[in-house]
Design an enzyme around this catalytic site. Structure first.
Site, mmCIF file in Angstrom:
data_model
loop_
_atom_site.group_PDB
_atom_site.id
_atom_site.type_symbol
_atom_site.label_atom_id
_atom_site.label_comp_id
_atom_site.label_asym_id
_atom_site.label_seq_id
_atom_site.Cartn_x
_atom_site.Cartn_y
_atom_site.Cartn_z
ATOM 1 C CG MET A 193 25.524 0.159 23.285
ATOM 2 S SD MET A 193 26.685 0.852 22.097
ATOM 3 C CE MET A 193 27.815 -0.510 21.980
ATOM 4 C CE LYS B 207 18.265 2.407 24.173
ATOM 5 N NZ LYS B 207 17.357 2.944 25.207
ATOM 6 N NE ARG C 159 16.914 7.165 31.853
ATOM 7 C CZ ARG C 159 16.103 7.656 30.924
ATOM 8 N NH1 ARG C 159 15.929 7.017 29.794
ATOM 9 N NH2 ARG C 159 15.450 8.790 31.135
ATOM 10 C CG HIS D 8 23.771 8.744 21.041
ATOM 11 N ND1 HIS D 8 24.226 8.423 22.292
ATOM 12 C CD2 HIS D 8 22.474 9.086 21.191
ATOM 13 C CE1 HIS D 8 23.253 8.562 23.169
ATOM 14 N NE2 HIS D 8 22.171 8.954 22.527
#
Ligand code: PAF
Length: 283
Positions: free
Chosen positions: A184, A149, A187, A37
């Protein structure tokens, strides 16, 4: 760094930035931030004058029985990380402000949600496109950044942006990986230690397919078969939701790699569902 909660305060902040001639880069997230992020914040900062992050675990993109309640949350830590990474503002909306009693409006992108995650998570992308439309409406960003992702989500949001003429420049940030190769994800913290040690098989499988592709293999059956075998042979606890090869443009399954295809998978370890993908491109 400003911490904003109400949509009105975000609208005001956005208007002030635009009035001052500044562009706005937007990073929508569901919080529990990790390095991937934060790299999206870096990308937004490279492409805009001001960067705003939203942190909102969006209930409408979770189906019944999915992990909305157990989705990891840590607002204080998220705010600290955003500040350290140079975000100018963070919007932390309240659920009942985004979806007040009597809420009725949903936004749906047809076709692109039929396969991959959409097939196993009915209503998921409708929730994503609804919340992102609402966030875009309030933030009015010039640039928005999403991760590769979530490739199907990224493709759907690009279509949403085009079709609803939001006029936002969409940038996609690369998938960041742990040293083991595991993508990454917020979760990952919910993986049991045994499952965490097995989860790198997903990317290993994808890399194996990439190698076969580089050697000239184009058949979906062969590429998918190689990934599936690798995962099942090297992990006792993996349950494959799907491994699919689809065209990047229409996200429809293909028999062979043609132009740009997406090889994507979703695999469960216990009750944690992980996704990963690679793009196979014929230049
Ligand atoms: O990718 C996510 O974290 C979410 O799906 C998004 C785009 C923030 C919408 O809730």
């Amino acid at each position: 760094m400003k911490v904003l909660t109400s949509p009105e305060s975000v609208r005001l902040w956005s208007r002030e930035q635009h009035a001052a001639g500044k562009t706005i880069g937007f990073v929508p997230t569901m919080g529990y931030l990790h390095e991937a992020h934060l790299s999206l914040i870096d990308l937004a900062r490279e492409h805009a004058d001001q960067t705003v992050v939203s942190i909102f675990v969006n209930p409408t993109q979770f189906g019944p029985g999915e992990d909305f309640d157990s989705y990891p949350r840590d607002e204080d830590r998220d705010l600290r990380l955003c500040k350290e990474r140079g975000a100018d503002a963070v919007w932390v909306p309240a659920v009942d402000e985004m979806y007040p009693q009597g809420y009725k409006t949903y936004v749906e992108v047809n076709e692109l949600g039929k396969h991959l995650c959409g097939a196993n998570r009915p209503g998921h992308f409708r929730g994503v496109t609804t919340i992102v439309s609402k966030l875009f409406n309030v933030v009015n960003p010039d640039v928005a950044v999403f991760g590769r992702k979530d490739a199907q989500q990224a493709r759907i949001l690009m279509q949403l942006n085009d079709d609803l003429q939001f006029g936002v420049k969409i940038l996609l940030g690369d998938t960041l990986r742990e040293p083991s190769g595991l993508a990454m994800s917020s979760r990952n913290v919910r993986l049991k230690p045994l499952h965490r040690s097995q989860a790198p098989v997903l990317y290993e499988g994808l890399q194996l397919a990439q190698k076969l592709f580089n050697q000239g293999e184009r058949s979906a059956e062969k590429l998918i078969g190689a990934v599936r075998r690798h995962i099942l042979q090297h992990s006792d606890d993996a349950t494959v939701d799907y491994i699919q090869l689809v065209g990047w443009n229409d996200l429809e399954p293909v028999d062979r790699v043609t132009e740009t295809s997406l090889l994507a998978l979703a695999v469960r370890f216990g009750n944690v569902r992980l996704i990963d993908n690679i793009l196979l491109e014929i230049s």
